[in-house]
Design a protein around this motif. Structure first.
Motif, PDB file in Angstrom:
ATOM      1  N   ILE A 145       0.839  -1.197   0.000  1.00  0.00           N
ATOM      2  CA  ILE A 145       0.000   0.000   0.000  1.00  0.00           C
ATOM      3  C   ILE A 145       0.874   1.247   0.000  1.00  0.00           C
ATOM      4  O   ILE A 145       1.777   1.373   0.818  1.00  0.00           O
ATOM      5  N   LEU A 146       0.592   2.149  -0.916  1.00  0.00           N
ATOM      6  CA  LEU A 146       1.291   3.432  -0.975  1.00  0.00           C
ATOM      7  C   LEU A 146       0.266   4.555  -0.907  1.00  0.00           C
ATOM      8  O   LEU A 146      -0.857   4.409  -1.417  1.00  0.00           O
ATOM      9  N   ILE A 147       0.653   5.654  -0.309  1.00  0.00           N
ATOM     10  CA  ILE A 147      -0.217   6.823  -0.223  1.00  0.00           C
ATOM     11  C   ILE A 147       0.232   7.844  -1.266  1.00  0.00           C
ATOM     12  O   ILE A 147       1.414   8.147  -1.382  1.00  0.00           O
ATOM     13  N   THR A 148      -0.731   8.375  -2.006  1.00  0.00           N
ATOM     14  CA  THR A 148      -0.419   9.412  -2.990  1.00  0.00           C
ATOM     15  C   THR A 148      -1.235  10.668  -2.710  1.00  0.00           C
ATOM     16  O   THR A 148      -2.245  10.632  -2.012  1.00  0.00           O
ATOM     17  N   SER A 149      -0.768  11.767  -3.264  1.00  0.00           N
ATOM     18  CA  SER A 149      -1.472  13.044  -3.116  1.00  0.00           C
ATOM     19  C   SER A 149      -2.570  13.116  -4.171  1.00  0.00           C
ATOM     20  O   SER A 149      -2.411  13.766  -5.199  1.00  0.00           O
ATOM     21  N   SER A 150      -3.649  12.409  -3.933  1.00  0.00           N
ATOM     22  CA  SER A 150      -4.801  12.285  -4.818  1.00  0.00           C
ATOM     23  C   SER A 150      -4.629  11.093  -5.767  1.00  0.00           C
ATOM     24  O   SER A 150      -3.503  10.646  -6.045  1.00  0.00           O
ATOM     25  N   SER A 151      -5.749  10.619  -6.277  1.00  0.00           N
ATOM     26  CA  SER A 151      -5.714   9.520  -7.250  1.00  0.00           C
ATOM     27  C   SER A 151      -5.120  10.004  -8.576  1.00  0.00           C
ATOM     28  O   SER A 151      -4.518   9.223  -9.310  1.00  0.00           O
ATOM     29  N   GLN A 152      -5.286  11.303  -8.876  1.00  0.00           N
ATOM     30  CA  GLN A 152      -4.738  11.835 -10.124  1.00  0.00           C
ATOM     31  C   GLN A 152      -3.215  11.699 -10.150  1.00  0.00           C
ATOM     32  O   GLN A 152      -2.635  11.355 -11.178  1.00  0.00           O
ATOM     33  N   GLN A 153      -2.568  11.953  -9.014  1.00  0.00           N
ATOM     34  CA  GLN A 153      -1.111  11.805  -8.977  1.00  0.00           C
ATOM     35  C   GLN A 153      -0.714  10.363  -9.258  1.00  0.00           C
ATOM     36  O   GLN A 153       0.234  10.102 -10.011  1.00  0.00           O
ATOM     37  N   ALA A 154      -1.432   9.417  -8.678  1.00  0.00           N
ATOM     38  CA  ALA A 154      -1.137   8.006  -8.908  1.00  0.00           C
ATOM     39  C   ALA A 154      -1.288   7.655 -10.385  1.00  0.00           C
ATOM     40  O   ALA A 154      -0.420   6.984 -10.967  1.00  0.00           O
ATOM     41  N   LEU A 155      -2.356   8.116 -11.005  1.00  0.00           N
ATOM     42  CA  LEU A 155      -2.581   7.840 -12.422  1.00  0.00           C
ATOM     43  C   LEU A 155      -1.499   8.464 -13.291  1.00  0.00           C
ATOM     44  O   LEU A 155      -1.032   7.853 -14.263  1.00  0.00           O
ATOM     45  N   ASN A 156      -1.093   9.677 -12.948  1.00  0.00           N
ATOM     46  CA  ASN A 156      -0.059  10.359 -13.719  1.00  0.00           C
ATOM     47  C   ASN A 156       1.262   9.589 -13.688  1.00  0.00           C
ATOM     48  O   ASN A 156       1.908   9.397 -14.719  1.00  0.00           O
ATOM     49  N   ILE A 157       1.648   9.145 -12.494  1.00  0.00           N
ATOM     50  CA  ILE A 157       2.919   8.417 -12.362  1.00  0.00           C
ATOM     51  C   ILE A 157       2.846   7.079 -13.083  1.00  0.00           C
ATOM     52  O   ILE A 157       3.774   6.694 -13.813  1.00  0.00           O
ATOM     53  N   LEU A 158       1.745   6.353 -12.900  1.00  0.00           N
ATOM     54  CA  LEU A 158       1.594   5.053 -13.566  1.00  0.00           C
ATOM     55  C   LEU A 158       1.646   5.209 -15.080  1.00  0.00           C
ATOM     56  O   LEU A 158       2.170   4.338 -15.784  1.00  0.00           O
ATOM     57  N   SER A 159       1.131   6.310 -15.578  1.00  0.00           N
ATOM     58  CA  SER A 159       1.070   6.521 -17.032  1.00  0.00           C
ATOM     59  C   SER A 159       2.442   6.755 -17.646  1.00  0.00           C
ATOM     60  O   SER A 159       2.682   6.386 -18.805  1.00  0.00           O
ATOM     61  N   ILE A 160       3.359   7.367 -16.894  1.00  0.00           N
ATOM     62  CA  ILE A 160       4.660   7.709 -17.476  1.00  0.00           C
ATOM     63  C   ILE A 160       5.771   6.723 -17.122  1.00  0.00           C
ATOM     64  O   ILE A 160       6.784   6.659 -17.808  1.00  0.00           O
ATOM     65  N   MET A 161       5.603   5.941 -16.054  1.00  0.00           N
ATOM     66  CA  MET A 161       6.683   5.034 -15.635  1.00  0.00           C
ATOM     67  C   MET A 161       6.671   3.751 -16.475  1.00  0.00           C
ATOM     68  O   MET A 161       5.637   3.323 -16.971  1.00  0.00           O
ATOM     69  N   PRO A 162       7.845   3.134 -16.680  1.00  0.00           N
ATOM     70  CA  PRO A 162       7.900   1.868 -17.413  1.00  0.00           C
ATOM     71  C   PRO A 162       7.350   0.717 -16.575  1.00  0.00           C
ATOM     72  O   PRO A 162       7.404   0.755 -15.341  1.00  0.00           O
ATOM     73  N   PHE A 163       6.810  -0.274 -17.241  1.00  0.00           N
ATOM     74  CA  PHE A 163       6.248  -1.457 -16.584  1.00  0.00           C
ATOM     75  C   PHE A 163       7.079  -2.686 -16.906  1.00  0.00           C
ATOM     76  O   PHE A 163       7.765  -2.722 -17.928  1.00  0.00           O
ATOM     77  N   PRO A 164       6.992  -3.715 -16.075  1.00  0.00           N
ATOM     78  CA  PRO A 164       7.781  -4.938 -16.309  1.00  0.00           C
ATOM     79  C   PRO A 164       7.458  -5.639 -17.623  1.00  0.00           C
ATOM     80  O   PRO A 164       8.302  -6.387 -18.139  1.00  0.00           O
ATOM     81  N   ASN A 165       6.260  -5.430 -18.172  1.00  0.00           N
ATOM     82  CA  ASN A 165       5.932  -6.089 -19.442  1.00  0.00           C
ATOM     83  C   ASN A 165       6.547  -5.385 -20.652  1.00  0.00           C
ATOM     84  O   ASN A 165       6.390  -5.832 -21.791  1.00  0.00           O
ATOM     85  N   CYS A 166       7.236  -4.236 -20.403  1.00  0.00           N
ATOM     86  CA  CYS A 166       7.963  -3.500 -21.444  1.00  0.00           C
ATOM     87  C   CYS A 166       7.059  -3.056 -22.603  1.00  0.00           C
ATOM     88  O   CYS A 166       7.515  -2.904 -23.743  1.00  0.00           O
TER      89      CYS A 166
END
Length: 445
Positions: A145-166
Motif C-alpha cells: 500500500i502506498l499513499i499518494t497526493s490524490s488519485s490523479q497523482q497516482a494515475l499520472n505516475i503510472l502513465s509515465i513510468m515503465p512497466f515490467p511487461n515492457c
C-alpha cells in the motif's frame, strides 16, 4: 489594483454602459491580453472570477457571454443548480469532526510535519488502511500500500513510468474519467480506446487489443463507471482478469465509488486477481472533502520500487497532516458514521432521479441509473446540438457537464449526458430533470 481586477472592472463597466450587452460575446482572451498588456493566465483569472460571480458564462469552443440579466440591477437571479459536480456538497462536509482529527494529527505528528518523510506514506495510516480495505474484499500486505497526493497523482505516475511487461500503450474505456484523458493527451502518451456503453464491454474486442495492442495497462472504472454509471458483472470481471494474465497486461482499477455501493457482494476486480495483475486505486477526497488530497494505491511487488522512484521526485512525500487526520478519522469510527449518512443521502437522490426519468418518456432517449454512486447517464439515439443544449440550460440556471470531454479525440461523441447528484437535492432533481430532457429532445436532429 491588480491587473486581473482592472480587467474585471473594465468588463463590468462596459456591460453597464451597454457597450457590451446580451447576447453579445465578450472580447476574446487574446484581445484583452493585448489591451491590458498581460498574460493569458491573468485574463483567464478575471474571466473565471466573473463567471463565479454569475456575470458571464462560458460556452465550450465558442467563448464567453454575458448572463442575461446582469445589466439589470433589479433582477433576482436564482442560484445555479449543478448536475456536473462530483465533489460533495459543502453542507455534507464533515467539518467539525475532521477539524478535531486535524488538531489531533498536529499533536501526534508535529515533528514529522517539518521534515521529509517516507514517500510510501505514513506507516500508521497504512496499517489502518490494511484493515479498513478488507471491507471491500481487498486483502493485501502493508508493504503493497502506498499513499499518494490524490488519485490523479497516482494515475499520472503510472502513465509515465515503465512497466515490467515492457509495453508502451495505455488502453482506456470510451468514455472514461476526463482527468485521465487530459493527462494522456497533454503528455502525448500513446493511448488506445475500447467502447463501453450501457451494455458493458465487448470482451472479444478487448482480447484483440490485449493480444495485438502492445498494452502496458488497461485503465478501468469497473464500479459505477464515470460517466455512464454502469458496473461490470462478475463474469465480465473474471474474464478481464483471465485476459490480462493470458496476454501480460496490467489493470489499473479506479474504485472511486466503492464506499457508496450498497451491494456488499459487488467485489472489485482486485478480489479476483490471482496473478498480481491488478493495481487498485481508491481516493478518499471525493467522499470526505476535495481538499484532503489523499488516495491509497495497492501495487504488485514488481512495480513498487519503480513507482516510488517516480513519486519521490514528484513530491518527495504526500502531506503528513492530511494523512494523520485521515488515520484518526478512520480509527475512531467517524468515517463509518459519515459514510452511512452519505450512502443514505445519495441513495435517496438516485432513487428520486430514477423515478423522475421513468415518468418522462422520450423515444430517442435512454437512461442508466445505478442503485447508488455519483453518476447516472442519459444517452441519445441520434445527433444533438450539444453546445446549444449546454447554453440554453445555463440560461435556465442549470449546469451540466460536457461529457464530450470524457472521450479521446478520435472517439469524440455527443450522445452522452452525465448527471451527478452530489450537489443537488431531491426538490432540484424533480424540478430540473424534466427541463434537461426537454432541452435535449428539442435539440435532437
Amino acid at each position: 489594483m491588480l491587473k486581473y481586477e482592472e480587467i474585471i472592472e473594465y468588463i463590468k463597466n462596459n456591460i453597464k454602459s451597454e457597450k457590451l450587452n446580451t447576447p453579445k460575446k465578450l472580447p476574446s482572451i487574446r484581445s484583452i491580453k493585448e489591451l491590458f498588456q498581460c498574460s493569458t493566465g491573468t485574463v483567464l483569472k478575471a474571466y473565471e472570477k466573473l463567471e463565479q460571480d454569475h456575470i458571464i458564462y462560458s460556452v465550450p469552443k465558442s467563448g464567453y457571454y454575458i448572463v442575461d440579466d446582469f445589466h439589470n440591477p433589479n433582477s433576482s437571479k436564482q442560484p445555479m443548480v449543478d448536475f456536473s459536480a462530483v465533489n460533495l456538497n459543502s453542507e455534507t462536509f464533515p467539518y467539525k469532526n475532521f477539524q478535531h482529527c486535524l488538531n489531533k494529527s498536529i499533536d501526534l505528528y508535529k515533528e514529522k510535519l517539518f521534515t521529509y518523510s517516507d514517500p510510501r506514506g505514513l506507516k500508521s495510516l497504512i496499517k489502518v488502511l490494511t484493515k479498513h480495505i478488507q471491507n471491500y474484499q481487498i486483502f493485501t500486505k502493508p508493504d503493497n500500500i502506498l499513499i499518494t497526493s490524490s488519485s490523479q497523482q497516482a494515475l499520472n505516475i503510472l502513465s509515465i513510468m515503465p512497466f515490467p511487461n515492457c509495453k508502451s500503450n495505455i488502453l482506456v474505456e470510451q468514455p472514461t474519467y476526463y482527468g485521465m484523458i487530459k493527462f494522456l493527451e497533454l503528455n502525448n502518451i500513446p493511448t488506445l480506446g475500447i467502447n463501453r456503453d450501457f451494455n458493458g464491454i465487448n470482451l472479444d474486442e478487448l482480447e484483440k487489443l490485449f493480444k495485438y495492442g502492445n498494452i502496458k495497462f488497461f485503465y478501468s472504472i469497473p464500479r459505477f463507471h464515470n460517466p455512464t454509471g454502469t458496473s461490470y458483472s462478475k463474469f465480465e470481471k473474471q474474464e478481464i482478469i483471465k485476459l490480462a494474465e493470458k496476454y501480460d497486461v496490467y489493470i489499473v482499477e479506479d474504485d472511486i465509488s466503492a464506499d457508496l455501493d450498497i451491494n456488499k457482494k459487488n467485489d472489485p476486480l482486485y478480489s479476483y486477481d490471482t496473478s498480481s495483475r491488478v493495481i487498485y486505486l481508491k481516493s478518499y477526497s471525493k467522499i470526505i472533502m476535495p481538499g484532503l488530497r489523499v488516495a491509497a494505491l495497492i501495487l504488485p511487488d514488481l512495480l513498487i520500487n519503480n513507482f516510488l522512484e517516480y513519486k519521490k521526485w514528484t513530491d518527495m512525500n504526500s502531506p503528513i497532516l492530511s494523512q494523520g487526520a485521515l488515520e484518526i478519522y478512520l480509527k475512531n469510527g467517524m468515517f463509518d458514521s459519515h459514510m452511512k449518512q452519505l450512502v443514505s443521502l445519495y441513495s435517496s437522490r438516485i432513487n428520486c432521479l430514477k423515478n423522475i426519468l421513468l415518468e418522462c418518456e422520450y423515444p430517442n432517449i435512454q437512461y442508466n441509473i445505478p442503485e447508488s454512486g455519483y453518476f447516472s447517464c442519459i444517452h441519445v439515439n441520434g445527433s444533438v446540438n450539444y453546445d446549444k443544449i449546454i447554453t440554453s440550460l445555463y440560461h435556465k440556471n442549470i449546469r451540466i457537464f460536457d461529457t464530450r470531454e470524457c472521450f479521446l479525440k478520435e472517439y469524440k461523441c455527443d450522445n452522452y449526458f452525465r448527471i451527478t447528484i452530489s450537489e443537488v437535492n431531491e426538490k432540484q432533481i424533480k424540478k430540473n430533470i424534466p427541463i434537461i430532457l426537454h432541452s435535449i429532445q428539442k435539440n435532437l436532429n
